[in-house]
Scaffold this motif. Structure first.
Motif, PDB file in Angstrom:
ATOM      1  N   UNK A  47       0.804  -1.173  -0.090  1.00  0.00           N
ATOM      2  CA  UNK A  47      -0.029   0.196   0.026  1.00  0.00           C
ATOM      3  C   UNK A  47       1.001   1.157  -0.104  1.00  0.00           C
ATOM      4  N   UNK A  48       2.105   1.122  -0.271  1.00  0.00           N
ATOM      5  CA  UNK A  48       2.828   2.410  -0.434  1.00  0.00           C
ATOM      6  C   UNK A  48       2.945   3.084  -1.632  1.00  0.00           C
ATOM      7  N   UNK A  68       6.452 -13.720  -5.514  1.00  0.00           N
ATOM      8  CA  UNK A  68       6.762 -12.494  -5.850  1.00  0.00           C
ATOM      9  C   UNK A  68       7.013 -11.592  -4.564  1.00  0.00           C
ATOM     10  N   UNK A  69       6.429 -11.684  -3.435  1.00  0.00           N
ATOM     11  CA  UNK A  69       6.757 -10.801  -2.440  1.00  0.00           C
ATOM     12  C   UNK A  69       8.038 -11.152  -1.665  1.00  0.00           C
ATOM     13  N   UNK A  70       9.011 -10.262  -1.157  1.00  0.00           N
ATOM     14  CA  UNK A  70       8.890  -8.547  -1.327  1.00  0.00           C
ATOM     15  C   UNK A  70       9.556  -8.254  -2.276  1.00  0.00           C
ATOM     16  N   UNK A  71       9.735  -8.893  -3.539  1.00  0.00           N
ATOM     17  CA  UNK A  71      10.622  -8.124  -4.690  1.00  0.00           C
ATOM     18  C   UNK A  71       9.852  -7.827  -5.754  1.00  0.00           C
ATOM     19  N   UNK A  80       9.246  -1.039  -7.701  1.00  0.00           N
ATOM     20  CA  UNK A  80      10.227   0.279  -7.930  1.00  0.00           C
ATOM     21  C   UNK A  80      10.988   0.610  -6.572  1.00  0.00           C
ATOM     22  N   UNK A  81      12.152   0.106  -6.101  1.00  0.00           N
ATOM     23  CA  UNK A  81      12.532   0.055  -4.587  1.00  0.00           C
ATOM     24  C   UNK A  81      13.061   1.566  -4.429  1.00  0.00           C
ATOM     25  N   UNK A  82      13.050   2.478  -5.322  1.00  0.00           N
ATOM     26  CA  UNK A  82      13.704   3.836  -5.306  1.00  0.00           C
ATOM     27  C   UNK A  82      12.347   4.562  -4.672  1.00  0.00           C
ATOM     28  N   UNK A  83      11.245   4.281  -5.297  1.00  0.00           N
ATOM     29  CA  UNK A  83       9.986   5.023  -4.764  1.00  0.00           C
ATOM     30  C   UNK A  83       9.126   4.338  -3.763  1.00  0.00           C
ATOM     31  N   UNK A  86       9.768   1.438   2.438  1.00  0.00           N
ATOM     32  CA  UNK A  86      10.296   0.412   3.208  1.00  0.00           C
ATOM     33  C   UNK A  86      10.718  -0.705   2.521  1.00  0.00           C
ATOM     34  N   UNK A  87      10.669  -0.758   1.250  1.00  0.00           N
ATOM     35  CA  UNK A  87      11.138  -1.948   0.341  1.00  0.00           C
ATOM     36  C   UNK A  87      12.658  -1.560   0.029  1.00  0.00           C
ATOM     37  N   UNK A  88      13.103  -0.533   0.269  1.00  0.00           N
ATOM     38  CA  UNK A  88      14.365  -0.110   0.038  1.00  0.00           C
ATOM     39  C   UNK A  88      15.452  -1.173   0.678  1.00  0.00           C
ATOM     40  N   UNK A  89      15.214  -1.479   1.724  1.00  0.00           N
ATOM     41  CA  UNK A  89      15.990  -2.325   2.600  1.00  0.00           C
ATOM     42  C   UNK A  89      16.142  -3.788   1.957  1.00  0.00           C
TER      43      UNK A  89
END
Length: 294
Positions: A47-48, A68-71, A80-83, A86-89
């Motif tokens: 939901x980000x 798929x989750x969390x990739x 899109x990890x840049x946007x 919390x998924x940037x980690x």
């Protein structure tokens, strides 16, 4: 926790606990297909992001498959990890992570983002018209953050193996006047049927209630079933050909009667790429060419 975002399997006595499938961020609804016995599920994406991403999905849950989750989401589409805060980690991705994404299979159906699909229930009774036999009903509990207002029950028509899937509204009106969120009066969550073939739907917020959906028509006779099935057989959208293709592909469809038609192409993220046709057409067979460009 290795059991996070998984479906677990147990024996009837509670022993034999094991991980059946992985990568399911929030598989709320589970049901067994009445013909194949395979496990189907609904899944809520993260939901980000607002609006159209990521699409939710409805799919068959198979032994040993990664979803798929969390990739990634949809069909091997990386987050899109840049946007997505919390998924940037998750970065940097390892080779093992990438191999998991490559194992992802194409979902039976992608639906709009943020509709929060809850329960999935296969209608195995005969009270509703024949086209609903073995159809999957899915409850959408939300929708205000995405393109579809949600708050409704949809019907998913598909072959027992999940092919040729189509999704359409079945019961709406829980949100009569979007985007005013003050007039949402129910959030559909759970479903079941009784022995007489009526459908029951629960709402767990705004109003806590159970709705009973009855079919008021006369149960179909054998003759009427044959007539309905024959007519429905002429309402079809065929697989594009050739597939895969280079310069262009042909999409064929047929109408049993004059109707308004929209034929659109969507990408794997659920975003519209092109509208090939938006017009009224008479009964008959049609074909549209698409060059693969947006």
């Amino acid at each position: 926790n290795s059991e996070r975002a998984t479906v677990l399997q147990f024996k009837a006595d509670g022993t034999g606990r094991r991980i059946f499938a992985t990568g399911l961020r929030n598989a709320i609804g589970l049901d067994l297909h009445p013909v194949t016995g395979e496990l189907w599920a609904t899944n809520n994406g993260h939901s980000e992001r607002a609006n159209t991403l990521p699409p939710e999905w409805i799919d068959i849950v198979r032994d040993g498959v990664f979803y798929g989750w969390p990739f990634a989401y949809a069909y091997q589409v990386y987050i899109d990890f840049s946007r997505t805060g919390s998924y940037r980690r998750m970065l940097p991705l390892s080779q093992e992570d990438s191999l998991l994404v490559q194992r992802m299979q194409r979902p039976v159906a992608l639906v709009d983002a943020h509709v929060a699909p809850m329960d999935i229930h296969f209608y195995a009774q005969d009270r509703f018209p024949p086209q609903y036999h073995n159809t999957a009903f899915v409850a959408y509990r939300a929708g205000f953050r995405g393109p579809d207002p949600g708050h409704k029950i949809v019907a998913l028509f598909a072959e027992p193996d999940g092919s040729n899937a189509r999704v359409g509204d079945f019961l709406t009106g829980f949100w009569p006047r979007p985007p005013d969120r003050e007039n949402i009066w129910g959030k559909p969550v759970g479903m079941t049927t009784d022995d007489e073939g009526s459908l029951y739907i629960t709402s767990d917020w705004v109003n806590h209630l159970v709705l009973k959906i009855e079919y008021q028509g006369t149960p179909a006779t054998a003759v009427r079933e044959e007539q309905v099935s024959s007519r429905a057989a002429r309402i079809r959208l065929e697989q594009n050909y050739p597939n895969p293709f280079n310069s262009r592909t042909i999409i064929r469809f047929a109408l049993p009667e004059r109707a308004a038609v929209e034929l659109s192409v969507f990408d794997l993220a659920g975003q519209k790429v092109s509208t090939l046709l938006s017009a009224t057409r008479s009964a008959g067979e049609y074909s549209m060419a698409w060059d693969g460009r947006d």
